[in-house]
Each structure stands twice: as C-alpha cells, then as structure tokens.
Design a protein around this motif. Structure first.
Motif, short mmCIF file in Angstrom:
data_model
loop_
_atom_site.label_atom_id
_atom_site.label_comp_id
_atom_site.label_asym_id
_atom_site.label_seq_id
_atom_site.Cartn_x
_atom_site.Cartn_y
_atom_site.Cartn_z
N VAL A 170 25.09 45.37 39.68
CA VAL A 170 24.31 45.49 38.46
C VAL A 170 24.78 46.75 37.76
O VAL A 170 24.86 47.82 38.37
CB VAL A 170 22.80 45.60 38.75
CG1 VAL A 170 22.01 45.75 37.45
CG2 VAL A 170 22.31 44.40 39.54
N GLU B 132 29.07 36.18 36.25
CA GLU B 132 28.02 37.18 36.15
C GLU B 132 27.14 36.83 34.97
O GLU B 132 27.45 35.93 34.18
CB GLU B 132 28.60 38.60 35.96
CG GLU B 132 28.93 39.00 34.54
CD GLU B 132 30.22 38.41 34.02
OE1 GLU B 132 30.48 38.55 32.81
OE2 GLU B 132 30.98 37.81 34.80
N LYS C 75 24.82 41.73 35.45
CA LYS C 75 24.22 41.65 36.78
C LYS C 75 24.81 40.46 37.50
O LYS C 75 25.46 39.60 36.90
CB LYS C 75 22.70 41.53 36.70
CG LYS C 75 22.18 40.23 36.11
CD LYS C 75 20.65 40.20 36.17
CE LYS C 75 20.11 38.85 35.71
NZ LYS C 75 18.64 38.77 35.81
#
Length: 301
Positions: A186, A126, A150
């Motif tokens: 997210v 991520e 995110k």
C-alpha cells in the motif's frame, strides 16, 4: 461533568461508478469506487435531529454519478478535485470535503490477436487510489491531494537478507542471508500541487516502486521501503511525502528431509498470517503542512 459532541463528519461510502466514453468507435472505460465525507457545523443534527444544514448522503451519491458525466472521469485526482470543490464552494454548511477514490483497471480483450474496441477483461495487478481534501472557501481555501495504490502483490526470490536482529529468550527465528521477500504494498504520496499529469505521475511512481523493490539488495524490508520512497521523491518535485505499508508475506522453507528429499531453497510454504507489518513515511525536510489529508482522516497510510 459535561458531555459534548466531538468531531463528526458524514457522507456516502462506496459509490460504484462505471463511466464509458463512446465518443468514437473505440470506447474507453473508467471503473471507480467513490466515497464522500463532509465536515462542518452539523451539531444540530446530532443533538436535536435538526437536518436543515444536512445535504443528504443520497444527494452526494447523485452528484458523484452526475459529475462522472458532466465533469468527466479521465483521472481520479481531477474528478475528486471537482467533487470536493463543489461541495465546499456550492453547499454553504460544508466547511471541508474529503473524497476517496479507488480505480479498478481493465484491459482490452484480444479477438483474433487484435484489441477489441469495446470489450475488456479485468486487469488485476493493483488498485489505484486517490484522495482529495478541500477546506474553506475563497482566498482561504486549502487543498490537499494524494495519489496511491494498494494490493500491489510483489515478490522476489533472492536479494533479501535478515540477520543481526536483537534476540531474547523467546527468539527462535533463524537468521538468513537469502530469502524470498514478498508483500502486498500500500502506497500513498502527497502532492504539493493541484495541477499535474495525474496519470503520468501514477505510472511513473508505480514503476519506481517496483524497480526499487527489485534492484535494492535488501538487508530488511524497512530498508527497501525507505529506498522506494526516496527514489520517488528524487524523481518528482511535486511530491512532498510518500507513505508505505508492507505486510511481510512470509515464505518459509518447507522441510522435505523426512522424505529424503533435499530442499535447496526451492520449495516454500506461503504463510498468510500472522505477518509482520512494516510501515514508514519518507518526507522532504521542507515539506509543506500535510493538513487534514494526513492527520484528520487517516492513519499512517
């Protein structure tokens, strides 16, 4: 009818900065993407082209690079706080500064089974994010800090249902009591403090989000998001609100019956679009003012 200038801001977007610490034979690396945005009375620049109050965006870029050395770049929250305070405290025309940062993780390369001191490979689970907003000066100065992530792609093969939904004449979706649930998460969380072990909190929040996704028997992705946010708030008093955005990365059972092959929930078509987009915020009922960190600069997440 009068025509007037509305809200405005300016800055330098996406400064790619790599900071390598060489204090010992075992080097450390921090790889970030930094964007700055300054607010203040810059109307003259728009209306008459007067640049006398405008700190050039190139100067903002140079400052971001210089601070990576002078102030350090160990946690993106602390680095962003140093940058934002500098622009507001030291540049008179600037009334508010917003710093947005993405961090790209690296892990040490293995050489003959051991971690190498100064070679890395990109680690791609991520992207870590942070934003720092500083407004005003002196005793009136206010600061808002958010952490986040995110592109956390996560999937579970069971433990997810979707049925009992409203139907009309255009509904063709079949209810299910056992489906693949996947998303590219997210998440942003709003702090109530300007002092924390930012790296520890980030690791802890990520672990909680992944755990709740895994262990909650989900009747809807909406339910899972709420439980994820709730668990973060229960674990960290320093966080006032969690905002989550989760595209539903659909996995449809593939029809193998035409080949005389039984597909017992085992082979799927991963469909990237269109997709359901589920977004939610989970907030303490006594949470302090969110300020421009939420309202002026961003949407739901």
């Amino acid at each position: 009818m009068a025509i007037v200038l509305g809200d405005h801001q300016y800055g330098k977007a996406e400064n790619r900065i790599v900071r390598i610490y060489r204090d010992s034979p075992r080097h450390e690396i921090h790889d970030v993407n930094v964007s700055t945005a300054l607010r203040g009375d810059f109307a003259a620049a728009h209306l008459t082209g007067d640049q006398s109050s405008v700190l050039p965006t190139d100067t903002q870029k140079q400052t971001a690079y210089a601070f990576a050395k002078e102030k350090g770049l160990v946690s993106i929250e602390e680095y962003g706080l140093e940058l934002a305070r500098h622009f507001v405290d030291d540049v008179p025309p600037v009334e508010a500064a917003r710093i947005e940062i993405e961090e790209y993780a690296w892990e040490r390369a293995l050489v003959d089974g051991a971690e190498h001191d100064h070679t890395w490979v990109r680690k791609g689970q991520e992207v870590r994010t942070a934003s720092v907003t500083v407004e005003g000066t002196g005793d009136e100065q206010r600061t808002w800090i958010t952490g986040g992530l995110k592109d956390l792609v996560i999937l579970k093969s069971t433990g997810s249902e979707f049925h009992g939904f409203y139907e009309d004449e255009y509904t063709v979706l079949q209810p299910t009591t056992d489906r693949v649930m996947a998303t590219s998460l997210v998440a942003k969380w709003r702090f109530t403090t300007t002092e924390a072990d930012w790296n520890e909190v980030y690791a802890g929040v990520k672990a909680i989000l992944v755990k709740q996704f895994a262990v909650v028997h989900s009747l809807a992705l909406q339910q899972t998001l709420f439980e994820m946010g709730k668990a973060v708030l229960e674990a960290y008093d320093s966080i006032a609100e969690v905002r989550l955005s989760a595209p539903n990365k659909h996995h449809f059972l593939y029809d193998l019956s035409r080949f005389g092959v039984e597909n017992d929930n085992e082979v799927f078509h991963a469909d990237d679009r269109p997709y359901g987009l589920i977004q939610a915020s989970v907030i303490r009922d006594d949470a302090p003012d969110a300020g421009p960190a939420w309202h002026q600069y961003s949407g739901l997440v």
